[in-house]
Scaffold this active site. Sequence first.
Site, PDB file in Angstrom:
ATOM      1  N   ALA A  11      -9.223  -2.092  -2.261  1.00  0.00           N
ATOM      2  CA  ALA A  11      -9.026  -3.046  -1.148  1.00  0.00           C
ATOM      3  C   ALA A  11     -10.380  -3.265  -0.423  1.00  0.00           C
ATOM      4  O   ALA A  11     -11.391  -2.770  -0.371  1.00  0.00           O
ATOM      5  CB  ALA A  11      -8.057  -2.316  -0.381  1.00  0.00           C
ATOM      6  N   GLY A  47      -7.571   0.917  -4.641  1.00  0.00           N
ATOM      7  CA  GLY A  47      -6.646  -0.284  -4.911  1.00  0.00           C
ATOM      8  C   GLY A  47      -6.966  -0.849  -6.247  1.00  0.00           C
ATOM      9  O   GLY A  47      -6.075  -1.353  -6.854  1.00  0.00           O
ATOM     10  N   GLU A  95      -5.374   1.678  -8.575  1.00  0.00           N
ATOM     11  CA  GLU A  95      -3.846   1.283  -8.423  1.00  0.00           C
ATOM     12  C   GLU A  95      -3.402   0.169  -9.008  1.00  0.00           C
ATOM     13  O   GLU A  95      -2.380   0.000  -9.757  1.00  0.00           O
ATOM     14  CB  GLU A  95      -3.429   1.400  -6.896  1.00  0.00           C
ATOM     15  N   GLU A 112      -9.697   7.066  -1.148  1.00  0.00           N
ATOM     16  CA  GLU A 112      -9.239   6.369   0.238  1.00  0.00           C
ATOM     17  C   GLU A 112      -9.340   7.446   1.316  1.00  0.00           C
ATOM     18  O   GLU A 112      -9.386   7.130   2.308  1.00  0.00           O
ATOM     19  CB  GLU A 112      -7.334   5.920  -0.007  1.00  0.00           C
TER      20      GLU A 112
END
Length: 719
Positions: free
Chosen positions: A61, A100, A103, A123
């Site tokens: 992210a 992310g 993910e 994270e």
Amino acid sequence: MAEYNRVSECVGLITLRNPPVNALSAAVRQGIVDTVQRALSDPNVKSVVICGQNGIFCGGADIKEFGSNMTGPPLIPMIHAIESANKPVVAAIEGSALGGGLELALGCHYRIAHSKARLGLPEVSLGLLPAAGGSQRLPRLIGVPAALNLITTGRHVTAAEALQLGIVDQVTDHNTVDAAVKFALSVAGRSLDPRRISTHPCPQQPDLDALFEEVMQKVRQSARGAIAPIACVQAVRAAATLPYAQGMERERELMATLFTSGQARALQYCFFAERAVGRWRMPSGARWDTSKPRPVHKAAVIGLGTMGRGITVALAQTGLSVIAVETQEKQLMEAKQAISGMLERGAKRRGVAPALDGVIYSQNIQAVADVDLVIEAVFEDIALKTKVFQQLSAVCKPGTLLCTNTSALDVDQLASETPNPELVVGMHFFAPAHVMKLLEVVYGPRSSPQAVATAMQLGKKMGKASVAVGNCRGFVGNRMLKPYIEEAFFLLEEGATPELVDQALEEFGFPMGVFRMSDLSGLDVGWRVRKGDGLVEPGTASGRSARIRQGRRYSPLGDLLCEEGRFGQKTGRGWYQYDKPGSRVARSDPWLHSFLGAYRAQHGLVARRIDHQEVLERCLYALINEGFHILDDGIAAGPEDIDVIYVSGYGWPRHRGGPMFYANMVGLAKVLERLEHYQQLHPEVPHLQPSSLLRRLVASGSPPIHKWGEAIKKLHSQL
Ligand SMILES: CCCCCCCC/C=C\C/C=C/C(=O)SCCNC(=O)CCNC(=O)[C@H](O)C(C)(C)COP(=O)(O)OP(=O)(O)OC[C@H]1O[C@@H](n2cnc3c(N)ncnc32)[C@H](O)[C@@H]1OP(=O)(O)O
């Protein structure tokens, strides 16, 4: 942004484009949503490959977005759309797939990685958890124990380990996108049900409760007050015990708490601060982007005590050839054995060959004639260091950089003893030098930008958090430590115990309180410095005047302990007692408590009750106040420099962002008010006198930390 192409006739190739790490910004997420839809609705496309441009899949992210209003399509439905697609989607992972990014890859049906790729869910190190389904999919894919390990530590795994764990399906040494396209063609038309991770149950795990209890206990111990690792365990527990949809709900709830927490802000600040310190600048205007480092192929270390040995190992591990010089034969032989052992152990840990041949040992300083850079690490004595610098100036080829590993002496004075002061900088390592992350690169007024650039680049090569700082007594780290330690001594005089002070600091998040830390580093070190400063007097005098030295409050407690031969762990006695000299387990010492009682009686001091809040305010605000002086003096270029120094070298809890970030969180007005309060109570303590920069920042409305630089510039221009 995401680019779409059709390749090999029937493969839709989606390329993430957001340099430098293809972070999943709003535009990238929108691009993925649009291109996936396009690929799925194109009847000519049989399968899809997702890759990233410039050799990196995705760094996760976009962390910069976290502080602002997030717009654009959310990650979770985007990844769901990929997983539920009716055409196989293959992730082609080069470089990194992190957070992310991984993910996203876990939402794909297959993952192909380049052998040099690294994967992970880091994270937790940003105060978050993998909340785009990562905490639910990874345990389903690789089992609870392995997922717990990856998610709670945030560690990155190699492609080989990812293959072994079952995170990726194939590893290639060749072009990853080509391999993924080939693979995508081969699986077109196969049933995708078994490939949708969210539909799997977690692999069975015997005695789940005991496992989670054990992991939770371990995580609580190592987290030192950080909340994200605990939330990570709770999220994985949800994956192991709940159906996927409910697990996702739990993941969302836990993330909602973390996302807006002060800890997440602090950890994300640290992430950017660590990168910002690489963009160093000097008061002269010299900067990182206009100063070219000199190449360093061969280096030398002079003096092979504890520091010199660690520095030799750190240099050799970067692949440099190192001349290690120690004039005494016996010490040289001992050092050789110790350095070889450290290199061998380090190489074993990293799975590489030890760089034993990279180090040449010599008793003769002439051996360093052709090196590009020398680091002097002899005993901390200005006369000795001056002599070494003069010898080096005579021996070394022109242009050799001369660095000193002094922790307190004047770098500029040393430079002035050489014919080329522009070639001199401090490289202040922290013990053990091959392990500790921090390096202070100390420039004097005459150090050339090129010398600073070279030392900074070498620090980076050694994997250090390297921070360029100006020359002053104690540089940044030790200068700020002085008022912190002094306040701790004053608290003992007023009624605290070492146990109480240490407990308050350890609950705050330091791995060790100030007294346990002093016992570890040796009380004689500070004693020697205080003697050098003319502060130490024989310990028989009593009353208030005996505790005023050089016009300010002084506590002789540390000196008195040293006079008793209590130097800390190495003598088995210090602020605590130890089973034997060298032992590490600190136990409360009744002798010390009687000693403190007798000391107070001798000096007419009445012990009062001191609480944790006072300990924190007096020790930490005194340290922070010195940080403001350092900023005002231009010794550190910005608060990030100070914070990186404290987090990487002094055990400041990372989830509190460093001392200056902490002051910003507490509120500058509050820090100022408490310093004024304590200063009124202790007028003879100059370090409690609030710094004029702190006052001026408060008067200008307490700007947030990222605006301090601007505010300081403006305030200085008004002086
Ligand atoms: C109420 C609830 C609300 C919920 C909202 C939910 C949203 C979130 C949902 C899911 C969770 C997902 C979270 C994440 O993915 S967090 C990010 C996880 N990723 C990382 O931690 C990786 C961070 N990056 C790195 O480790 C490294 O940068 C690297 C290994 C990718 C590359 O290393 P290197 O080549 O050494 O380069 P630098 O580190 O120097 O970085 C270059 C440059 O890029 C910037 N940068 C790197 N990563 C990011 C990123 N993820 N976002 C933004 N910017 C990034 C970095 O800062 C450097 O730039 P500079 O600071 O200007 O120098």
